[in-house]
Design a protein around this motif. Structure first.
Motif, PDB file in Angstrom:
ATOM      1  N   ALA A   4      53.765  47.314  32.203  1.00 42.78           N
ATOM      2  CA  ALA A   4      52.982  46.301  31.495  1.00 42.78           C
ATOM      3  C   ALA A   4      51.493  46.466  31.772  1.00 42.78           C
ATOM      4  CB  ALA A   4      53.437  44.913  31.939  1.00 42.78           C
ATOM      5  N   GLY A   5      50.710  46.224  30.738  1.00 40.32           N
ATOM      6  CA  GLY A   5      49.254  46.301  30.888  1.00 40.32           C
ATOM      7  C   GLY A   5      48.680  45.099  31.618  1.00 40.32           C
ATOM      8  N   ALA A   6      49.501  44.058  31.790  1.00 37.27           N
ATOM      9  CA  ALA A   6      48.997  42.809  32.352  1.00 37.27           C
ATOM     10  C   ALA A   6      48.892  42.821  33.879  1.00 37.27           C
ATOM     11  CB  ALA A   6      49.897  41.644  31.927  1.00 37.27           C
ATOM     12  N   GLN A  62      46.717  50.143  23.039  1.00 35.61           N
ATOM     13  CA  GLN A  62      45.401  50.201  23.686  1.00 35.61           C
ATOM     14  C   GLN A  62      45.492  50.710  25.138  1.00 35.61           C
ATOM     15  OE1 GLN A  62      46.395  47.186  21.982  1.00 35.61           O
ATOM     16  NE2 GLN A  62      45.616  48.195  20.163  1.00 35.61           N
ATOM     17  N   GLU A  63      44.843  49.977  26.057  1.00 39.21           N
ATOM     18  CA  GLU A  63      44.783  50.500  27.436  1.00 39.21           C
ATOM     19  C   GLU A  63      46.171  50.548  28.088  1.00 39.21           C
ATOM     20  OE1 GLU A  63      44.317  47.392  26.764  1.00 39.21           O
ATOM     21  OE2 GLU A  63      45.497  46.465  28.364  1.00 39.21           O
ATOM     22  N   GLU A  64      47.114  49.729  27.587  1.00 38.79           N
ATOM     23  CA  GLU A  64      48.476  49.765  28.149  1.00 38.79           C
ATOM     24  C   GLU A  64      49.111  51.147  27.922  1.00 38.79           C
ATOM     25  OE1 GLU A  64      51.570  46.288  28.142  1.00 38.79           O
ATOM     26  OE2 GLU A  64      52.024  47.558  26.400  1.00 38.79           O
ATOM     27  N   ARG A 122      43.090  34.655  19.134  1.00 39.58           N
ATOM     28  CA  ARG A 122      42.442  35.964  19.069  1.00 39.58           C
ATOM     29  C   ARG A 122      41.305  35.980  18.060  1.00 39.58           C
ATOM     30  NH1 ARG A 122      47.523  40.160  19.741  1.00 39.58           N
ATOM     31  NH2 ARG A 122      47.439  40.227  22.009  1.00 39.58           N
ATOM     32  N   ILE A 158      37.687  35.920  27.704  1.00 42.89           N
ATOM     33  CA  ILE A 158      36.607  36.098  26.729  1.00 42.89           C
ATOM     34  C   ILE A 158      36.983  35.382  25.438  1.00 42.89           C
ATOM     35  CG2 ILE A 158      35.406  37.885  25.383  1.00 42.89           C
ATOM     36  CD1 ILE A 158      35.744  39.664  27.915  1.00 42.89           C
ATOM     37  N   TYR A 187      48.880  33.559  18.546  1.00 38.97           N
ATOM     38  CA  TYR A 187      47.989  34.729  18.454  1.00 38.97           C
ATOM     39  C   TYR A 187      46.886  34.526  17.424  1.00 38.97           C
ATOM     40  CZ  TYR A 187      51.026  37.528  21.432  1.00 38.97           C
ATOM     41  OH  TYR A 187      51.728  38.017  22.503  1.00 38.97           O
ATOM     42  N   PHE A 209      40.085  38.454  33.023  1.00 37.52           N
ATOM     43  CA  PHE A 209      39.159  38.389  31.890  1.00 37.52           C
ATOM     44  C   PHE A 209      39.487  37.181  31.030  1.00 37.52           C
ATOM     45  CE2 PHE A 209      36.782  42.426  31.767  1.00 37.52           C
ATOM     46  CZ  PHE A 209      37.350  43.016  32.884  1.00 37.52           C
ATOM     47  N   ASP A 216      46.330  39.780  33.541  1.00 37.91           N
ATOM     48  CA  ASP A 216      46.056  39.046  32.306  1.00 37.91           C
ATOM     49  C   ASP A 216      45.816  37.580  32.649  1.00 37.91           C
ATOM     50  OD1 ASP A 216      46.407  41.164  30.554  1.00 37.91           O
ATOM     51  OD2 ASP A 216      47.864  40.101  29.297  1.00 37.91           O
ATOM     52  N   VAL A 217      45.041  36.890  31.810  1.00 39.26           N
ATOM     53  CA  VAL A 217      44.761  35.477  32.101  1.00 39.26           C
ATOM     54  C   VAL A 217      45.740  34.520  31.417  1.00 39.26           C
ATOM     55  CG1 VAL A 217      43.131  35.044  30.174  1.00 39.26           C
ATOM     56  CG2 VAL A 217      42.845  33.840  32.353  1.00 39.26           C
ATOM     57  N   ASP A 218      46.394  34.978  30.334  1.00 37.61           N
ATOM     58  CA  ASP A 218      47.273  34.080  29.570  1.00 37.61           C
ATOM     59  C   ASP A 218      48.640  33.993  30.256  1.00 37.61           C
ATOM     60  OD1 ASP A 218      47.614  36.791  28.964  1.00 37.61           O
ATOM     61  OD2 ASP A 218      48.491  36.353  26.991  1.00 37.61           O
ATOM     62  N   LYS A 222      51.532  31.723  23.268  1.00 39.21           N
ATOM     63  CA  LYS A 222      50.243  31.461  22.630  1.00 39.21           C
ATOM     64  C   LYS A 222      50.324  31.732  21.138  1.00 39.21           C
ATOM     65  CE  LYS A 222      48.077  35.987  23.680  1.00 39.21           C
ATOM     66  NZ  LYS A 222      48.961  36.773  24.506  1.00 39.21           N
ATOM     67  N   TYR A 240      39.972  32.667  25.165  1.00 39.37           N
ATOM     68  CA  TYR A 240      40.871  32.814  26.311  1.00 39.37           C
ATOM     69  C   TYR A 240      40.387  32.052  27.550  1.00 39.37           C
ATOM     70  CZ  TYR A 240      43.986  36.271  24.120  1.00 39.37           C
ATOM     71  OH  TYR A 240      44.901  36.901  23.316  1.00 39.37           O
ATOM     72  N   ARG A 256      38.539  46.430  29.359  1.00 35.69           N
ATOM     73  CA  ARG A 256      38.685  45.954  30.735  1.00 35.69           C
ATOM     74  C   ARG A 256      38.615  47.131  31.702  1.00 35.69           C
ATOM     75  NH1 ARG A 256      43.954  42.209  30.770  1.00 35.69           N
ATOM     76  NH2 ARG A 256      44.720  43.832  29.378  1.00 35.69           N
TER      77      ARG A 256
HETATM   78  C1  LIG Z   1      52.266  41.160  29.172  1.00 35.91           C
HETATM   79  C2  LIG Z   1      51.459  42.385  28.867  1.00 35.91           C
HETATM   80  O1  LIG Z   1      51.705  43.442  29.440  1.00 35.91           O
HETATM   81  N1  LIG Z   1      50.433  42.211  27.998  1.00 35.91           N
HETATM   82  C3  LIG Z   1      49.682  43.332  27.439  1.00 35.91           C
HETATM   83  C4  LIG Z   1      49.860  43.341  25.935  1.00 35.91           C
HETATM   84  O2  LIG Z   1      49.560  42.186  25.148  1.00 35.91           O
HETATM   85  P1  LIG Z   1      49.075  40.654  25.302  1.00 35.91           P
HETATM   86  O3  LIG Z   1      49.547  39.890  24.137  1.00 35.91           O
HETATM   87  O4  LIG Z   1      49.451  40.104  26.619  1.00 35.91           O
HETATM   88  O5  LIG Z   1      47.463  40.808  25.219  1.00 35.91           O
HETATM   89  P2  LIG Z   1      46.418  39.636  25.421  1.00 35.91           P
HETATM   90  O6  LIG Z   1      46.108  38.990  24.114  1.00 35.91           O
HETATM   91  O7  LIG Z   1      46.853  38.742  26.495  1.00 35.91           O
HETATM   92  O8  LIG Z   1      45.122  40.470  25.880  1.00 35.91           O
HETATM   93  C5  LIG Z   1      45.051  41.022  27.175  1.00 35.91           C
HETATM   94  C6  LIG Z   1      43.996  40.291  28.028  1.00 35.91           C
HETATM   95  O9  LIG Z   1      42.689  40.576  27.535  1.00 35.91           O
HETATM   96  C7  LIG Z   1      41.861  39.433  27.691  1.00 35.91           C
HETATM   97  N2  LIG Z   1      41.449  38.918  26.363  1.00 35.91           N
HETATM   98  C8  LIG Z   1      42.047  39.358  25.217  1.00 35.91           C
HETATM   99  C9  LIG Z   1      41.617  38.912  23.977  1.00 35.91           C
HETATM  100  C10 LIG Z   1      40.564  37.967  23.897  1.00 35.91           C
HETATM  101  O10 LIG Z   1      40.129  37.531  22.828  1.00 35.91           O
HETATM  102  N3  LIG Z   1      40.013  37.536  25.068  1.00 35.91           N
HETATM  103  C11 LIG Z   1      40.416  37.972  26.291  1.00 35.91           C
HETATM  104  O11 LIG Z   1      39.890  37.554  27.313  1.00 35.91           O
HETATM  105  C12 LIG Z   1      42.683  38.396  28.454  1.00 35.91           C
HETATM  106  O12 LIG Z   1      42.502  38.578  29.823  1.00 35.91           O
HETATM  107  C13 LIG Z   1      44.094  38.771  28.050  1.00 35.91           C
HETATM  108  O13 LIG Z   1      45.038  38.251  28.974  1.00 35.91           O
HETATM  109  O14 LIG Z   1      49.101  44.432  25.378  1.00 35.91           O
HETATM  110  C14 LIG Z   1      47.701  44.381  25.639  1.00 35.91           C
HETATM  111  C15 LIG Z   1      47.090  45.601  24.998  1.00 35.91           C
HETATM  112  O15 LIG Z   1      47.414  45.679  23.668  1.00 35.91           O
HETATM  113  C16 LIG Z   1      47.421  44.354  27.125  1.00 35.91           C
HETATM  114  O16 LIG Z   1      47.781  45.584  27.710  1.00 35.91           O
HETATM  115  C17 LIG Z   1      48.191  43.221  27.775  1.00 35.91           C
HETATM  116  O17 LIG Z   1      47.978  43.260  29.164  1.00 35.91           O
END
Ligand SMILES: CC(=O)N[C@H]1[C@@H](OP(=O)(O)OP(=O)(O)OC[C@H]2O[C@@H](n3ccc(=O)[nH]c3=O)[C@H](O)[C@@H]2O)O[C@H](CO)[C@H](O)[C@@H]1O
Ligand SMILES: [Mn+2]
Length: 358
Positions: A270-272, A305-307, A355, A127, A351, A125, A215-217, A349, A130, A192
């Motif tokens: 991890a949610g990623a 959240q979904e994690e 975001r 969006i 944040y 994803f 995750d994309v980041d 990144k 990102y 997602r």
């Molecule tokens: C390393 C890891 O396990 N990361 C998790 C963590 O924070 P993260 O800090 O890794 O979350 P994140 O900001 O990367 O968001 C998760 C993912 O959602 C998508 N995205 C998010 C925001 C946006 O404006 N646009 C967009 O496209 C994108 O694919 C991103 O990689 O917690 C999140 C939920 O709170 C997710 O479970 C992430 O997978």
């Protein structure tokens, strides 16, 4: 006067009756068996006659396997009395392997999986802001992610025009799926589950065998290959693999569907990264999405959240393979001795800048 018969004579005279009775009884039992098992008498020889010749197609497949695996592949003998790693857990108490460097031999893994011509899907994803991460993700994935396998990337974005064109290797394809943007990053991340579920049901069931949702980041730095394939796959979160379960950031409020009591939990996942056979990822996303909807009705959003919902799911449906933190690292952490390779890691990144909300 009735003639007295000795027991021996009785037996002799009664023999035809006994034989007749026996035959009738066997016949009745056979009829009842045939009736209940839905088998016809005509088909019985099919089950009793051994068939020494397997169908030709099976023979051909077996021959191919023997030629390509047993005779051509040379590798060190696995040692029954030696564990490949003594510093880390390599198998869970429910006998799922934990994939670390040293626990697998890529040449064996590839010799098993490559001939199967598997189709592997990857959802990503991007969006809002990102989309900036897509290029690095794809370019490094082409170098390290399931190289040599048939891979379909599914990029979900609200800005299809911003998806860069990246040269893809043979048998690798990319589809762009246009989706709307949610206002909050929490919603983008959480939803997602719903979007993956819908896409699985609309098309992925037909298009792929395995699905990995990432995750994309993130960037790939080293081999991330077919050793990750299994029925249901989770990644151990790099931030919590040394902590006791009371310190895991599970959702602790009983009002949420993601609730995990303090004295429960195996790992913090991890949610990623979510992966596995397409049907299993479908079941996971369906359950997590339904739980998220119930939480919404009750005006509660899980801590992560979904994690959080994913962690509840994996507690109740144990993954069949776990990826060690090599497979999902965090660039803010120093590389530690047990981590021989960082294979896939988060990009640092800002944040507040990337975001939609803080
Ligand atoms: C390393 C890891 O396990 N990361 C998790 C963590 O924070 P993260 O800090 O890794 O979350 P994140 O900001 O990367 O968001 C998760 C993912 O959602 C998508 N995205 C998010 C925001 C946006 O404006 N646009 C967009 O496209 C994108 O694919 C991103 O990689 O917690 C999140 C939920 O709170 C997710 O479970 C992430 O997978
Ligand atoms: Mn992320």
């Amino acid at each position: 006067m009735a003639q007295q018969l000795s027991p021996g004579t009785m037996l002799k005279k009664g023999r035809p009756c006994l034989v007749f009775g026996f035959t009738v009884t066997v016949g009745m039992f056979t009829a009842v068996y045939v009736f209940h098992s839905n088998r016809t008498l005509v088909s019985v020889p099919k089950y009793t006659t051994p068939n020494p010749e397997p169908a030709p197609i099976q023979r051909e497949e077996v021959a191919v396997r023997i030629d390509s695996y047993s005779t051509s592949l040379r590798y060190p003998q696995p040692k029954s009395l030696m564990s490949p790693r003594s510093d880390v857990m390599t198998v869970t108490p429910w006998l799922a392997p934990v994939v670390w460097d040293g626990t697998f031999d890529s040449s064996i893994i590839d010799s098993l999986y490559q001939p199967q011509n598997l189709r592997i899907g990857t959802t990503v994803f991007a969006i809002g802001k990102y989309t900036r991460f897509i290029k690095g993700f794809l370019e490094t994935a082409e170098k390290h992610f399931l190289v040599g396998y048939k891979v379909n990337y599914y990029i979900f974005t609200d800005k299809p025009e911003d998806v860069p064109s990246v040269a893809l290797g043979p048998q690798r394809n990319l589809s762009v799926i246009t989706v709307s943007k949610f206002f909050r990053w929490q919603e983008i991340s959480m939803r997602r589950m719903e979007r993956i579920l819908n896409t699985i049901e609309e098309r992925l069931l037909k298009e792929v065998d395995y699905l990995y949702c990432l995750d994309v980041d993130m960037l790939f730095h080293n081999h991330w290959g077919a050793e990750v394939l299994s029925t249901l796959v989770a990644a151990i979160h790099p931030g919590y693999y040394k902590n006791p379960r009371e310190e895991f950031p599970y959702e602790r409020r009983p009002a949420s569907q993601a609730y995990v009591p303090w004295d429960q939990g195996d790992f913090y996942y991890a949610g990623a990264m979510i992966g596995g056979l397409i049907e299993n990822v479908r079941a996971l996303t369906r359950t997590c999405h339904q739980a998220i909807l119930i939480d919404k009705q009750n005006n509660i959003e899980a801590a992560w959240q979904e994690e959080s919902h994913l962690n509840k799911y994996f507690l109740q449906h144990k993954p069949t393979k776990l990826l060690s933190p090599e497979y999902l690292w965090d660039d803010t952490k120093p590389k530690l001795p047990e981590i021989h390779f960082i294979r896939f890691s988060t990009v640092l990144k800002n944040y507040a800048e990337v975001r939609e909300n803080v």
